[in-house]
Design a protein around this motif. Structure first.
Motif, short mmCIF file in Angstrom:
data_model
loop_
_atom_site.label_atom_id
_atom_site.label_comp_id
_atom_site.label_asym_id
_atom_site.label_seq_id
_atom_site.Cartn_x
_atom_site.Cartn_y
_atom_site.Cartn_z
N ARG A 56 44.14 47.00 42.35
CA ARG A 56 42.82 46.85 41.74
C ARG A 56 42.95 47.01 40.23
N LEU A 57 42.41 46.05 39.50
CA LEU A 57 42.47 46.09 38.04
C LEU A 57 41.53 47.18 37.51
N ASP A 58 42.01 47.94 36.57
CA ASP A 58 41.20 48.98 35.93
C ASP A 58 41.08 48.62 34.46
N ALA A 59 40.27 47.60 34.19
CA ALA A 59 40.18 47.05 32.84
C ALA A 59 39.40 48.00 31.93
N PRO A 60 39.84 48.16 30.70
CA PRO A 60 39.07 48.96 29.74
C PRO A 60 37.76 48.25 29.40
N GLY A 96 39.71 42.28 40.58
CA GLY A 96 38.74 43.17 39.96
C GLY A 96 37.91 42.43 38.94
N PHE A 97 37.39 43.16 37.98
CA PHE A 97 36.55 42.58 36.93
C PHE A 97 37.25 42.80 35.59
N SER A 98 37.66 41.71 34.99
CA SER A 98 38.38 41.79 33.72
C SER A 98 38.22 40.47 32.96
N TYR A 127 30.17 47.77 38.84
CA TYR A 127 31.32 46.88 38.97
C TYR A 127 32.53 47.65 39.49
N GLN A 128 32.79 48.79 38.91
CA GLN A 128 33.97 49.57 39.29
C GLN A 128 33.86 50.08 40.73
N ALA A 129 32.67 50.56 41.10
CA ALA A 129 32.48 51.08 42.46
C ALA A 129 32.59 49.96 43.49
N HIS A 130 32.08 48.79 43.15
CA HIS A 130 32.15 47.67 44.09
C HIS A 130 33.60 47.24 44.31
N ALA A 131 34.38 47.19 43.24
CA ALA A 131 35.79 46.83 43.39
C ALA A 131 36.52 47.82 44.29
N ARG A 132 36.21 49.12 44.16
CA ARG A 132 36.82 50.12 45.03
C ARG A 132 36.37 49.94 46.47
#
Length: 214
Positions: A26-30, A94-96, A127-132
């Motif tokens: 999972r991408l953890d984009a800044p 993910g979202f990036s 966004y972050q919670a949905h990716a997880r």
């Protein structure tokens, strides 16, 4: 067109290949911030039709990404006509990029900017919670398809071609559809009550600024 199977005498050799594997990252984009646009321009940037009657003070955009990398171990039969292959499939999703926009009418350091930015960070967390949330489903589906099946078999040169075709036609659209479901939860963040709360914050400074800008 009927295709003859891998010769039975060579079938056991296919089982000597390393097992296929799946890796999901999972991408953890800044999060970046953009202060270049005024609130009118942000309204034009927004793709949400529910905002037509509302001022868009800030905006959060996350680009849905599904990127596959593959490595294959291929074994050809002595005739060169047939092959079998195991695959190592890696997905990054993910979202990036993740970008927060705040209207340039509300400069950094002001109460208005901080309130709007805090609201937009709620969208970031969605966004972050949905990716997880979707990671277990994606991982399970990919492992069912690639990590629990015997080596792929077929005419020489076609096993990798079929793999890439399947990834582009089925799996990339599948992952992106799941990512796009985040938009449903995003609408809950932008409730009328939340809009009113933000607009009324900072002792009415935001409303005053909107009136002045008009």
């Amino acid at each position: 067109l009927a295709i003859a199977p891998w010769p039975l005498a060579r079938a056991a050799d296919c089982e000597s290949l390393p097992p296929s594997t799946v890796s999901v990252r999972r991408l953890d984009a800044p999060v970046s911030i953009n202060l270049q646009f005024g609130y009118r321009a942000l309204k034009a940037l927004s793709a949400d039709d529910t905002r037509r009657d509302r001022e868009v003070l800030g905006l959060t955009r996350g680009q849905a990404i599904a990127k596959f990398n593959t490595r294959s171990t291929v074994l050809a039969d002595p005739t060169g006509r047939w092959e079998c292959a195991s695959h190592q499939v890696t997905l990054e999703y993910g979202f990036s990029p993740l970008t927060v926009y705040v209207g340039r009418e509300f400069p950094q350091g002001s109460c208005a900017h901080e309130e709007i930015y805090a609201h937009e960070l709620k969208h970031v967390r969605v966004y972050q919670a949905h990716a997880r949330k979707i990671e277990p489903e994606i991982t399970e589906r990919l492992r069912e398809r690639f990590a629990t099946t015997p080596p792929a078999r077929g005419p020489r040169g076609e096993t990798q071609q079929r793999l890439m075709q399947q990834i582009h036609q089925r799996w990339i659209p599948y992952v992106k559809r799941l990512l796009d479901e985040a938009n449903i939860a995003q609408r809950d963040v932008d409730s009328p009550e939340e809009y009113e709360r933000v607009a009324a914050s900072c002792n009415g400074a935001i409303k005053k600024q909107l009136v002045h800008a008009r």
